[in-house]
Design a protein around this motif. Structure first.
Motif, PDB file in Angstrom:
ATOM      1  N   GLN A 884      72.278  58.675 -41.490  1.00  0.00           N
ATOM      2  CA  GLN A 884      73.321  59.007 -40.481  1.00  0.00           C
ATOM      3  C   GLN A 884      73.417  60.408 -40.322  1.00  0.00           C
ATOM      4  OE1 GLN A 884      77.124  57.548 -42.486  1.00  0.00           O
ATOM      5  NE2 GLN A 884      76.260  55.565 -42.835  1.00  0.00           N
ATOM      6  N   ASN A 885      72.650  61.266 -41.003  1.00  0.00           N
ATOM      7  CA  ASN A 885      72.624  62.624 -40.675  1.00  0.00           C
ATOM      8  C   ASN A 885      71.525  63.207 -39.541  1.00  0.00           C
ATOM      9  OD1 ASN A 885      73.246  65.381 -40.535  1.00  0.00           O
ATOM     10  ND2 ASN A 885      72.003  65.722 -42.565  1.00  0.00           N
ATOM     11  N   VAL A 886      72.131  62.477 -38.170  1.00  0.00           N
ATOM     12  CA  VAL A 886      71.212  62.590 -37.049  1.00  0.00           C
ATOM     13  C   VAL A 886      72.003  63.220 -35.772  1.00  0.00           C
ATOM     14  CG1 VAL A 886      69.519  60.577 -37.750  1.00  0.00           C
ATOM     15  CG2 VAL A 886      71.482  60.231 -36.363  1.00  0.00           C
ATOM     16  N   GLN A 887      71.155  63.737 -35.067  1.00  0.00           N
ATOM     17  CA  GLN A 887      71.906  64.523 -33.986  1.00  0.00           C
ATOM     18  C   GLN A 887      72.487  63.405 -32.862  1.00  0.00           C
ATOM     19  OE1 GLN A 887      72.125  67.589 -33.011  1.00  0.00           O
ATOM     20  NE2 GLN A 887      73.523  67.012 -31.614  1.00  0.00           N
ATOM     21  N   LYS A 888      73.740  63.284 -32.590  1.00  0.00           N
ATOM     22  CA  LYS A 888      74.504  62.510 -31.589  1.00  0.00           C
ATOM     23  C   LYS A 888      74.309  63.035 -30.252  1.00  0.00           C
ATOM     24  CE  LYS A 888      75.993  60.057 -35.301  1.00  0.00           C
ATOM     25  NZ  LYS A 888      75.121  58.825 -35.272  1.00  0.00           N
ATOM     26  N   ARG A 889      74.520  62.025 -29.362  1.00  0.00           N
ATOM     27  CA  ARG A 889      74.447  62.421 -27.640  1.00  0.00           C
ATOM     28  C   ARG A 889      75.574  63.684 -27.423  1.00  0.00           C
ATOM     29  NH1 ARG A 889      77.136  60.540 -23.428  1.00  0.00           N
ATOM     30  NH2 ARG A 889      77.969  58.743 -24.546  1.00  0.00           N
ATOM     31  N   LYS A 890      75.098  64.529 -26.961  1.00  0.00           N
ATOM     32  CA  LYS A 890      76.073  65.693 -26.595  1.00  0.00           C
ATOM     33  C   LYS A 890      76.912  65.493 -25.217  1.00  0.00           C
ATOM     34  CE  LYS A 890      73.247  69.649 -28.080  1.00  0.00           C
ATOM     35  NZ  LYS A 890      72.673  70.916 -27.942  1.00  0.00           N
ATOM     36  N   ARG A 891      78.028  65.775 -25.429  1.00  0.00           N
ATOM     37  CA  ARG A 891      78.873  65.578 -24.203  1.00  0.00           C
ATOM     38  C   ARG A 891      79.584  66.967 -23.864  1.00  0.00           C
ATOM     39  NH1 ARG A 891      82.920  60.200 -25.185  1.00  0.00           N
ATOM     40  NH2 ARG A 891      81.203  58.818 -25.346  1.00  0.00           N
TER      41      ARG A 891
END
Length: 926
Positions: A884-891
């Motif tokens: 779960q410690n992954v980069q999410k889509r940036k907004r």
């Protein structure tokens, strides 16, 4: 008047009979004419003598003379110089009769001692050589008034009488032999008799030496200037008795005195000396009447029991009174209660205690130092009716001693008694023990002889016999020689007189012992010669007890008790405990110990109050330390995890810079527990001031900055798409450090105004029982200063809570507002609970421990809440769910704001339902 009918002497013719009044004076040897002259008497004393004569004349009745003529009047021993002698040959007679029964010891023994001494002196070639001492010995019948009548015989030669009215039948004046001249008198025995006789003898300047009179009154050289004595006065005896009483540790005694000069003077001397010496009180002073009524002695015992603590009874009384006191004590069932200290009238006599030995057990008695004179024993035991005809009372003694009856012409014998044979022998056929005053009788006669010898040597210049300068003997000059004598007496002790005519005080001290002894009786336990020598180990009391019984009004106070004196009775007191923090300053006063001290267990002084501090081993320290250790370990684990995964999305998304600051603050909050429990010192106190509020200040400054940033972002997003200022990590750090600097500034100002130091608080643990008093070693931080140190952190915490409330509408999928909010809510609850606990224990004896524990636990809990709410979930995900410690889509910032706005509207429509399926977190690293 017929000369042969007068009592002035033998005449060779007869004259008319004198009147009754004149005949009374004739018995005294004084003419009935009032025109008489007294030779040798000072003129100023003539009036006193006349007064004495008138009193005597009025008191003597013909019946008295008639009764007195039934007893032989005197013993006459021829000699060149005549001495007078006064002895109580007979006891006091019943009413109307001057003389009673014969007194074997006090009468005959003492009188024979004078005869023995005269024999020894007359046979001594070195003492009064070629001078024979004679004697005129009279019986006082143990009565002072009768003794006064008899003693007038001694002054007959000094009174020149007018015999002009006496004529022979042929008209010639009668030839009247000159009466013998007495130069000095030996006696009397009783003090009352000596006082009466001395008043007459001093008028005619006739010296007097007593062998038994001990009344202190006779020491008055102004009133009794011609009186001397070879026994010490009762004032010495009273001093010895005071010393005995004090040596036994008594301070509260009663006194008993027979009415009369001896008893009353003795007790008065005892009371006076005890008052001067101090430390001895008289409970009661009781006088025994001369003629006690029935039940009188029972009343005396009852009165003594009114002050039952005064077990010691000082008794100056005659033998009969002593015996009746003991009998009354026995009747009252008080055997062993009273502890008697008897005067020389008790001495070592058995007669007062006969059949009363148990009551008298333990009695301490005093007796002038004496010895049995062996020569007198040999002399007296060889006396018989044949060789002792000079003693006119010896036949009467013989009958009484051998319990027999002598045959007299014309007198019918008593059928109840056997007839005396005359072959009886003293000490063989009867009990014989030398009377105690025999030694002093002999010494008195020898003192007179030595004085006459010295006078003869000075006046007669070696001539034989009595020279003209000693005929007659000048009484005043003889007195000066008597006062100057100094020789070894019959017992080997020195005989001398002081300026008052008193002999030195030498006493033997006896105790009557009955138990645990093979020979019950009086035991010598000490001596007194100007000072006391008492063998306490030889003393023995009831049932053989060696411990001296108490005779005290009040027992000594216990340790730490002061005396509250009873008014008017210096030996009586009540004991009062020095209570609280008082100690015994002196015997009568208590005083407070200094503030940093407490009384010793016996309250005789003060001792330092123990100093305590919170120990690591205390239960009050174990729990806070345990929580702090767990917190430090957890915080250290979180910091290490964040450092290890510093570039991962979760760490970056949580705001790395402020997270490290916040974790540092949490670490310091846990660390302060150790500083609060550590032993106070200047360094420890300085670190307490610094870190007590600093850890919380750092934590809440970081959280306030975070919540303020979130609040400003979303508030700004409602108005425009332009981001607010100061939301970058650097700006956040600057804001945080500015907030922290306020705390540091206050602390350093505090350092400057009041430098840190330790203090010992003696007021906090100051209970009523001083045994539990403790001084608490602590830093100079009062409760208010401690709250002041935390107040700024409290303000930050409240402010942070306000922002958390305002940011509660922001979705949890976008920020940390809600975890921070829950953290602040919980923290507020913890600190709200802390305040009443902290201040509510201010009166507790364990205030310091409770407050320290409460403070450290509250701080550890608040730190744990912050750590648990904000970082433990992240650490859990980082370690256990790395997927779960992954980069999410940036907004963009606009998209984030729009999404948050939509979410807010939806949450308002359905408050029980939240939509946030897409997890988009803004990039806080920007």
């Amino acid at each position: 008047m017929r000369a042969e009918d007068s009592d002035v002497g033998d005449v060779d013719c007869r004259a008319s009979k004198p009147s009754n009044f004149s005949s009374r004076w004739a018995h005294t040897g004084i003419s009935s004419s009032r025109r008489h002259r007294i030779s040798g008497a000072p003129r100023q004393h003539v009036g006193s003598l006349v007064h004495v004569m008138w009193v005597l004349t009025l008191t003597l009745t013909p019946e008295t003379w008639a009764s007195s003529e039934t007893q032989p009047h005197s013993i006459k021993i021829e000699g060149d110089i005549t001495l007078g002698g006064l002895f109580p040959v007979h006891s006091r007679g019943p009413a109307g009769v001057p003389c009673g029964e014969i007194k074997k010891e006090k009468g005959i023994h003492r009188m024979e001692a004078m005869l023995y001494a005269l024999d020894q002196i007359n046979s001594d070639p070195d003492l009064l050589p070629n001078i024979t001492l004679g004697a005129r010995i009279l019986d006082t019948c143990s009565r002072d008034t009768y003794a006064l009548e008899q003693s007038l015989t001694f002054v007959q030669a000094l009174i020149q009488k007018d015999n002009s009215d006496v004529r022979c039948s042929n008209g010639e004046p009668p030839i009247i032999p000159k009466p013998e001249r007495v130069v000095g008198v030996i006696g009397a025995s009783a003090s009352s008799v000596s006082i009466m006789v001395a008043n007459v003898l001093r008028l005619f300047a006739i010296p007097q030496i007593s062998y038994a009179s001990t009344a202190p009154e006779l020491s008055d050289n102004n009133r009794y200037d011609f009186f001397s004595r070879v026994v010490p006065p009762d004032s010495f005896q009273a001093q010895a008795m005071v010393d005995i009483v004090k040596a036994m540790g008594w301070n509260y005694v009663s006194t008993l005195a027979s009415e009369g000069n001896y008893g009353e003077s003795g007790v008065d001397a005892f009371i006076q000396i005890s008052r001067e010496a101090g430390g001895l009180c008289i409970a009661q002073s009781i006088k025994i009447p001369r003629e006690p009524r029935p039940g009188e002695f029972d009343k005396i015992i009852k009165r003594l029991m009114e002050t039952s603590n005064a077990r010691g009874v000082i008794i100056f009384a005659n033998e009969d009174d002593i015996k009746r006191v003991l009998e009354a004590a026995k009747r009252a069932n008080l055997t062993g209660h009273f502890l008697f200290v008897g005067s020389d009238s008790w001495g070592a006599k058995n007669s007062p205690i006969l059949n009363l030995e148990e009551v008298a057990e333990g009695a301490v008695t005093i007796l002038p130092k004496r010895a049995s004179i062996e020569g007198f024993d040999q002399y007296f035991t060889t006396r018989s009716l044949e060789n002792n005809r000079r003693n006119i009372w010896f036949a009467e003694f013989w009958e009484d001693d051998f319990k027999c009856k002598l045959t007299r012409p014309g007198i019918r014998g008593d059928s109840g008694l056997r007839k005396c044979t005359g072959e009886e022998r003293i000490s063989q056929d009867s009990v014989y023990e030398q009377e105690g005053k025999v030694q002093f009788v002999i010494d008195a006669v020898y003192a007179m002889a030595h004085a006459l010898h010295s006078m003869h040597m000075d006046l007669c210049l070696g001539s034989m016999g009595v020279c003209d300068k000693m005929d007659p003997v000048d009484g005043r000059m003889l007195l000066s020689y008597i006062r100057a004598v100094n020789f070894n007496g019959s017992a080997g002790t020195g005989v001398m007189f002081n300026e008052n005519g008193d002999a030195p005080g030498r006493y033997d001290i006896f105790q009557y012992q009955l138990s645990n002894t093979t020979n019950p009786g009086y035991k010598l336990i000490g001596q007194w010669t100007n000072h006391l020598r008492l063998n306490a180990e030889d003393m023995q009391w009831s049932a053989g007890d060696k411990l001296v019984p108490d005779s005290v009004c009040s027992f000594p106070c216990e340790s730490g008790e002061r005396k509250r004196m009873v008014k008017g009775v210096p030996c009586c007191w009540h004991c009062e405990l020095c209570d609280g923090y008082q100690y015994l300053l002196d015997e009568f006063n208590c005083d407070m110990c200094p503030f940093d001290m407490r009384p010793t267990p016996n309250r005789t002084g003060c001792r330092p109050t123990p100093i305590i501090k919170l120990e690591w081993s205390s239960s009050w320290a174990i729990i806070p330390v345990f929580l702090a250790v767990l917190g430090i370990l957890a915080t250290s684990g979180a910091i290490i995890t964040f450092i290890r995964f510093n570039d991962t999305p979760i760490v970056r998304a949580s705001g790395r810079e402020l997270s490290y600051v916040l974790l540092t603050g949490i670490f310091l909050i846990y660390l302060i527990t150790f500083l609060m429990i550590a032993e106070p010192s200047t360094v420890v106190c300085a670190f307490r001031r610094l870190f007590l509020g600093l850890g919380m200040c750092i934590s809440y400054s970081a959280m306030l900055t975070k919540t303020n940033r979130i609040y400003r972002i979303f508030e700004q997003g409602k108005k425009s798409v332009t981001p607010p200022k100061f939301i970058s990590p650097t700006s956040q750090l600057i804001i945080t450090f500015i907030l922290i600097s306020v705390q540091l500034l206050g602390i350093f100002i505090w350092f400057g105004v009041v430098p840190p130091h330790t203090t010992i608080d003696f007021d906090e643990l100051h209970p009523p029982n001083p045994e539990y008093a403790r001084g608490i070693l602590k830093c100079d931080m009062s409760d208010l200063s401690l709250i002041g140190c935390l107040s700024y952190s409290m303000v930050l915490m409240v402010t942070c809570t306000v922002y958390a409330i305002k940011s509660r509408g922001v979705p949890e999928t976008f920020n940390e507002a809600k975890p921070i909010g829950f953290t602040m809510y919980t923290t507020c609850i913890i600190w709200l609970a802390f305040v009443p606990i902290f201040f509510g224990t201010s009166q507790s004896t364990e205030k310091m421990f409770i407050q320290t524990t409460t403070l450290t636990v509250s701080m550890s809990l608040s730190a744990t809440v912050s750590l648990g709410m904000l970082y433990i979930p992240k650490v859990y995900v980082i370690i256990f769910h790395p997927e779960q410690n992954v980069q999410k889509r940036k907004r963009s910032f606009k998209a984030v704001v729009q999404a948050a706005t939509v979410s807010t509207h939806l949450s308002q429509k359905a408050s029980d339902k939240q939509n946030g399926e897409t997890k988009v977190e803004p990039d806080r690293s920007q």
